[in-house]
Design an enzyme around this catalytic site. Structure first.
Site, short mmCIF file in Angstrom:
data_model
loop_
_atom_site.label_atom_id
_atom_site.label_comp_id
_atom_site.label_asym_id
_atom_site.label_seq_id
_atom_site.Cartn_x
_atom_site.Cartn_y
_atom_site.Cartn_z
CB ALA A 58 -5.35 5.42 -3.96
CG ASP A 149 -11.98 -0.27 -8.63
OD1 ASP A 149 -11.82 -0.25 -9.69
OD2 ASP A 149 -10.64 -1.21 -8.06
CD GLU A 239 -7.50 -9.89 -14.56
OE1 GLU A 239 -8.32 -9.93 -15.54
OE2 GLU A 239 -7.91 -9.99 -13.43
O1 48C Z 1 -5.03 3.74 -8.35
C1 48C Z 1 -5.40 4.07 -9.81
N1 48C Z 1 -5.96 4.65 -10.51
C2 48C Z 1 -5.46 4.60 -11.67
O2 48C Z 1 -5.77 5.92 -11.80
C3 48C Z 1 -5.92 2.85 -12.33
C4 48C Z 1 -5.70 1.89 -11.49
N2 48C Z 1 -6.02 2.69 -10.22
C5 48C Z 1 -4.83 1.49 -8.82
O3 48C Z 1 -5.17 0.14 -10.17
C6 48C Z 1 -6.66 0.77 -8.11
O4 48C Z 1 -5.96 0.37 -7.11
C7 48C Z 1 -7.57 0.24 -9.17
O5 48C Z 1 -8.06 -0.70 -8.50
C8 48C Z 1 -5.77 -0.85 -9.69
C9 48C Z 1 -6.29 -0.90 -11.31
N3 48C Z 1 -7.42 -2.40 -11.02
C10 48C Z 1 -9.04 -1.39 -11.82
O6 48C Z 1 -8.75 -0.36 -12.77
C11 48C Z 1 -10.37 -1.44 -11.86
N4 48C Z 1 -10.29 -2.56 -11.04
C12 48C Z 1 -10.14 -2.33 -13.16
#
Ligand code: 48C
Length: 290
Positions: A58, A149, A239
């Site tokens: 996060a 998310d 991925e």
């Molecule tokens: O923690 C973040 N911050 C961000 O700004 C962008 C992604 N992420 C982490 O990376 C979150 O845990 C997201 O779930 C993960 C990548 N996955 C995604 O961004 C969408 N679920 C595709």
């Protein structure tokens, strides 16, 4: 000597009459509602004294998703079993205080911020590899890495445990493999030719025994480093590398899209129940870059 062409018929996930397929061509379970007895499998796993580690990342504005993720997890995710959450964040003060069930713990791990969401996504494999090396090898039996998310809407239990666990992506389970968004450039370590491919696995859910997830994370991190050294970033970041890994290191359990949905996709006539789903968000509002 040409490498043996691994072309074979693409496995189906839902049969023409709409019935879910519960077995992969390599004879491991595809977990759907109705294909397991929750009472029985709970009884079996209660005999073992297992700990399930769960990593969530996060960073930046994604800290806003932690409250719903953790609260919904505490209602649905491995309830009654020992769970240890490891929250990677650049803003520890943003981690909400969420009431934890018995034998559920949470550890905050501070990591540097990043101004590219791709880098945050890409670095997850390296962080997972290091966390396993430094702590999980002694602290847990299984580990799951989940996208923050998201929200839990239904039971997620020990039916999901196995040596190496992947989830079928909700957007591609009724799609011809030629249309999977695999990495198609041969110069990338994540390359998969059009004639190959079992399923399109979602990067939002990776799980399994600590040792097996370690091998996955380490291999993907090594491949990511090789690509990075050539300034190559695979189509869907880690991925893409995960899909390459699972093609040649078959999962020993495959979760149906019940275990990874997306809130904006209608689900009534497709899956019997929703268990875990990525919530609708405007990327422009939550990502550091577009
Ligand atoms: O923690 C973040 N911050 C961000 O700004 C962008 C992604 N992420 C982490 O990376 C979150 O845990 C997201 O779930 C993960 C990548 N996955 C995604 O961004 C969408 N679920 C595709």
């Amino acid at each position: 000597m040409l490498s043996p062409q691994l072309s074979y018929k693409q496995p189906i996930v839902v049969s023409p009459d709409g019935k879910p397929v519960a077995l992969t061509p390599w004879l491991v379970p595809i977990v759907w509602e109705g294909t397991f007895d929750p009472m029985l499998i709970d009884l079996i796993y209660r005999q073992k004294n297992i700990t399930i580690a769960t990593t969530v990342f996060a960073l930046g504005k994604y800290t806003q998703f932690l409250k719903v993720f953790l609260e919904s997890a505490e209602q649905n995710y491995f309830v009654g079993f020992r769970v240890h959450y490891y929250v990677f964040t650049d803003q520890p003060e943003q981690v909400p205080a969420v009431k934890m069930g018995e034998e559920h713990n949470l550890t905050v791990l501070i990591v540097p911020s990043s101004n590219r969401w791709q880098d945050i996504s890409l670095s997850r494999m390296a962080r997972l590899e290091k966390l396993i090396e430094s702590r999980l090898i002694n602290e847990a039996d299984y580990v799951f890495s989940l996208d923050v998310d998201s929200k839990f809407y239904g039971h997620w239990g020990v039916e999901t445990l196995g040596r190496l666990v992947g989830v079928i992506h909700p957007g591609y389970y009724q799609t011809p493999r030629e249309q999977f968004t695999y990495e198609r450039r041969p110069e990338s370590q994540a390359f998969i030719p059009y004639s190959e491919g079992d399923y399109y696995y979602g990067g939002a859910v990776i799980g399994g025994l600590v040792e097996d997830v370690y091998q996955l994370a380490k291999t993907c991190r090594e491949q990511l480093d090789i690509d990075a050294s050539k300034s190559i970033e695979a189509a869907w970041q880690e991925e893409s590398h995960l899909n390459k890994y699972f093609l040649y290191n078959k999962p020993t359990k495959v979760l149906s899209p019940e275990y990874l949905w997306q809130d904006q996709i209608p689900h009534k006539d497709r899956v019997k129940i929703l268990r875990f789903s990525q919530i609708i968000k405007n990327y422009a509002d939550v990502r550091p870059n577009l």
